[in-house]
Design a protein around this motif. Structure first.
Motif, PDB file in Angstrom:
ATOM      1  N   UNK A 170     -36.944 -26.604  -9.636  1.00 44.30           N
ATOM      2  CA  UNK A 170     -36.713 -27.491  -8.499  1.00 44.30           C
ATOM      3  C   UNK A 170     -36.098 -28.782  -9.019  1.00 44.30           C
ATOM      4  N   UNK A 171     -34.831 -28.983  -8.720  1.00 45.54           N
ATOM      5  CA  UNK A 171     -34.159 -30.229  -9.097  1.00 45.54           C
ATOM      6  C   UNK A 171     -34.659 -31.322  -8.149  1.00 45.54           C
ATOM      7  N   UNK A 181     -32.583 -20.236 -16.924  1.00 41.85           N
ATOM      8  CA  UNK A 181     -33.154 -19.644 -18.132  1.00 41.85           C
ATOM      9  C   UNK A 181     -33.396 -20.730 -19.176  1.00 41.85           C
ATOM     10  N   UNK A 182     -34.540 -20.721 -19.856  1.00 39.11           N
ATOM     11  CA  UNK A 182     -34.741 -21.614 -20.996  1.00 39.11           C
ATOM     12  C   UNK A 182     -34.034 -21.040 -22.227  1.00 39.11           C
ATOM     13  N   UNK A 183     -33.217 -21.855 -22.868  1.00 38.61           N
ATOM     14  CA  UNK A 183     -32.504 -21.428 -24.078  1.00 38.61           C
ATOM     15  C   UNK A 183     -32.650 -22.527 -25.128  1.00 38.61           C
ATOM     16  N   UNK A 193     -33.825 -28.349 -29.344  1.00 42.72           N
ATOM     17  CA  UNK A 193     -34.030 -28.664 -27.932  1.00 42.72           C
ATOM     18  C   UNK A 193     -34.120 -27.382 -27.119  1.00 42.72           C
ATOM     19  N   UNK A 194     -34.913 -27.439 -26.086  1.00 41.16           N
ATOM     20  CA  UNK A 194     -34.966 -26.328 -25.133  1.00 41.16           C
ATOM     21  C   UNK A 194     -34.267 -26.769 -23.860  1.00 41.16           C
ATOM     22  N   UNK A 195     -33.172 -26.092 -23.565  1.00 40.77           N
ATOM     23  CA  UNK A 195     -32.381 -26.427 -22.379  1.00 40.77           C
ATOM     24  C   UNK A 195     -32.704 -25.446 -21.260  1.00 40.77           C
ATOM     25  N   UNK A 196     -32.728 -25.954 -20.068  1.00 36.97           N
ATOM     26  CA  UNK A 196     -32.890 -25.104 -18.892  1.00 36.97           C
ATOM     27  C   UNK A 196     -31.508 -24.979 -18.262  1.00 36.97           C
ATOM     28  N   UNK A 197     -30.950 -23.795 -18.342  1.00 38.89           N
ATOM     29  CA  UNK A 197     -29.558 -23.579 -17.929  1.00 38.89           C
ATOM     30  C   UNK A 197     -29.522 -22.781 -16.629  1.00 38.89           C
ATOM     31  N   UNK A 198     -28.852 -23.346 -15.649  1.00 39.86           N
ATOM     32  CA  UNK A 198     -28.776 -22.722 -14.324  1.00 39.86           C
ATOM     33  C   UNK A 198     -27.972 -21.434 -14.394  1.00 39.86           C
ATOM     34  N   UNK A 199     -28.511 -20.388 -13.786  1.00 34.41           N
ATOM     35  CA  UNK A 199     -27.875 -19.072 -13.874  1.00 34.41           C
ATOM     36  C   UNK A 199     -26.567 -19.004 -13.107  1.00 34.41           C
ATOM     37  N   UNK A 200     -26.426 -19.762 -12.049  1.00 37.25           N
ATOM     38  CA  UNK A 200     -25.250 -19.640 -11.186  1.00 37.25           C
ATOM     39  C   UNK A 200     -23.974 -20.174 -11.824  1.00 37.25           C
ATOM     40  N   UNK A 202     -24.106 -22.004 -15.309  1.00 38.91           N
ATOM     41  CA  UNK A 202     -24.237 -22.319 -16.724  1.00 38.91           C
ATOM     42  C   UNK A 202     -24.461 -23.784 -17.032  1.00 38.91           C
ATOM     43  N   UNK A 203     -24.740 -24.587 -16.029  1.00 42.87           N
ATOM     44  CA  UNK A 203     -24.967 -26.010 -16.246  1.00 42.87           C
ATOM     45  C   UNK A 203     -26.409 -26.275 -16.690  1.00 42.87           C
ATOM     46  N   UNK A 204     -26.557 -27.310 -17.535  1.00 42.03           N
ATOM     47  CA  UNK A 204     -27.887 -27.716 -17.981  1.00 42.03           C
ATOM     48  C   UNK A 204     -28.519 -28.567 -16.881  1.00 42.03           C
TER      49      UNK A 204
END
Length: 214
Positions: A170-171, A181-183, A193-200, A202-204
């Motif tokens: 939830x932004x 996805x966490x990458x 760092x653990x980035x949360x990347x939006x599936x739609x 690819x934005x962090x």
């Protein structure tokens, strides 16, 4: 006349003595039996209970049943959506049991939307922490993990390529959660760092520093 005057004087003195003895006896009795004032009623301490909730006993000794009955009574007020699944977990506390409801949509967790209800050992609701929001239903998952990972590798040095579980993030300020996805990546400064990347796209959309220099 002298005899009458003398008689009146004796009667007067006797009355004075009797009055004095009576006053002393009343004073003594008062001291022996002081009046006890009723103490002012002490307000019940409800500091652990939200103003909209009062300690209540339901017809069960099972904390989960009590919490479920209360939650059911609040579904309309809290606007719990039919496409949200609430999964429960229990933790034993010194005062009783904490029931946590985690929110899912189509089997995917939505972090930060938990409802926590603490039930005493006597079956009373002690406290409620409600973080639930009546969020809009998320759009279908646009890309799988391999696609998102490929996009991430174009921008970052990915440290761990093992698949991570997708979640609905939830932004702040946006009512519709997004699949992400966490990458784990390594920054230019050597920070993990653990980035949360939006599936739609690819934005962090979120970032958390895990650990330095590895």
């Amino acid at each position: 006349m002298k005899k009458i005057f003398g008689l009146l004087l004796v009667v007067g003195l006797a009355a004075y003595v009797i009055w004095g003895v009576k006053s002393n006896l009343e004073s003594f009795a008062k001291n022996m039996n002081p009046k006890i004032e009723s103490p002012a009623e002490t307000p019940r301490d409800t500091s652990r209970v939200p103003t909209s909730v009062h300690p209540m006993e339901l017809n069960s000794e099972n904390p989960a049943v009590i919490a479920n009955e209360y939650l059911t009574s609040k579904k309309e007020e809290w606007k719990i959506q039919p496409y949200h699944e609430l999964r429960t977990s229990e933790v034993k506390l010194p005062l009783g049991t904490k029931i946590t409801y985690s929110v899912f949509q189509d089997g995917v967790a939505i972090p930060g939307q938990e409802i926590q209800i603490v039930i005493s050992k006597r079956g009373k609701i002690l406290s409620i922490d409600n973080q639930y929001q009546a969020l809009e239903k998320a759009d279908p998952l646009a890309s799988d993990y391999s696609t998102v990972l490929k996009r991430a590798k174009e921008k970052f040095e990915v440290v761990n390529e093992e698949p991570n579980e997708v979640l609905l993030y939830v932004v702040p300020g946006i009512q519709k959660p997004a699949y992400a996805y966490p990458i784990t990546v390594k920054s230019k400064k050597g920070i993990k760092e653990e980035l949360l990347i939006r599936a739609s796209d690819g934005e962090v959309i979120a970032k958390a520093v895990s650990r330095k220099e590895f």
